[in-house]
Design a protein around this motif. Structure first.
Motif, PDB file in Angstrom:
ATOM      1  N   GLN A  54      30.203  16.433  89.495  1.00  0.00           N
ATOM      2  CA  GLN A  54      29.962  16.715  88.379  1.00  0.00           C
ATOM      3  C   GLN A  54      28.482  16.095  87.599  1.00  0.00           C
ATOM      4  O   GLN A  54      28.207  16.777  86.748  1.00  0.00           O
ATOM      5  N   ASN A  57      26.522  19.167  88.653  1.00  0.00           N
ATOM      6  CA  ASN A  57      26.648  19.774  87.869  1.00  0.00           C
ATOM      7  C   ASN A  57      25.883  20.307  86.769  1.00  0.00           C
ATOM      8  O   ASN A  57      25.002  21.039  86.214  1.00  0.00           O
ATOM      9  N   PRO A  60      22.089  21.929  88.871  1.00  0.00           N
ATOM     10  CA  PRO A  60      22.441  22.299  90.105  1.00  0.00           C
ATOM     11  C   PRO A  60      21.046  22.880  91.414  1.00  0.00           C
ATOM     12  O   PRO A  60      20.401  22.561  90.309  1.00  0.00           O
ATOM     13  N   VAL A  66      28.345  26.106  91.044  1.00  0.00           N
ATOM     14  CA  VAL A  66      28.946  24.577  89.483  1.00  0.00           C
ATOM     15  C   VAL A  66      30.067  24.506  90.369  1.00  0.00           C
ATOM     16  O   VAL A  66      31.110  25.287  91.171  1.00  0.00           O
TER      17      VAL A  66
END
Length: 220
Positions: A54, A57, A60, A66
């Motif tokens: 997480q 994400n 990145p 992702v």
């Protein structure tokens, strides 16, 4: 009165000296502290990896990659960081306890050494042809020895690269060793990926040899 084996290396049981008593008793292969640290480490790794995905994400390293929200933890960057930092302390403390106890008890020396390239190649060939035996779970084959040594080193890299990212200003030398902040993120990502790969292979091997799961639950 029964005589109990004193070493976690024992794979055979001791005969009873009392008439009418069972002739053999089960030997403990995985002592309690090994089982506790094993499961705590597995828990910490799952929390850190899913929360780390997480965090990844949010910024990145490799934009095309992702992670789906269904396999991440935290819901958003702030929540993921809270989970990640909490699990970090458990991972570090548990890992240090595991390493120290293994060294002090001599278990590392007995379980993971000796290890030679010849034995590793031989066991890899046997594994690929389905001929690698798993009859004696008290002894690690060369593939297991190499894998456990590799994952121990990998966890060290995960911890150090994570520290270089978290405290980049406080530990500039560690950041520089990693090749800078951005490169430290890549080192952390690939070290995490290796850990996940080990975890997956480990679960597959447990499925193939279910007795190993019972061994890590009850010690024998």
């Amino acid at each position: 009165m029964q005589t109990h084996p004193s070493s976690d290396e024992a794979s055979l049981t001791q005969p009873s000296i009392q008439a009418g008593a069972p002739a053999r008793i089960a030997a403990t292969i995985q002592p309690g502290w090994v089982r506790v640290t094993h499961w705590l480490n597995a828990f910490a790794v799952v929390i850190m990896v899913t929360s780390g995905w997480q965090v990844y994400n949010a910024s990145p390293i490799f934009p095309p990659l992702v992670f789906p929200a269904s396999i991440t933890l935290g819901g958003w960057l702030g929540g993921a960081l809270l989970w990640h930092f909490a699990a970090r302390w458990l991972l570090v403390a548990n890992f240090l306890a595991y390493v120290v106890l293994n060294i002090v008890s001599g278990r590392f020396r007995r379980k993971l050494f000796p290890l030679s390239l010849k034995s590793l190649i031989g066991d890899v060939r046997a594994a690929l042809t389905g001929k690698l035996g798993h009859d004696d779970l008290s002894r690690y084959n060369a593939v297991q020895k190499a894998a456990y040594l590799a994952v121990i080193l990998d966890i060290v890299i995960v911890i150090l690269s994570g520290l270089a990212i978290w405290k980049s200003v406080q530990f500039p030398w560690l950041r520089d060793v990693m090749g800078g902040y951005d490169n430290a993120r890549k080192v952390h990502f690939f070290a995490m990926s290796f850990l996940v790969a080990f975890f997956v292979v480990h679960v597959v091997m447990v499925a193939l040899v279910p007795r190993s799961l019972l061994l890590m639950i009850r010690g024998r």
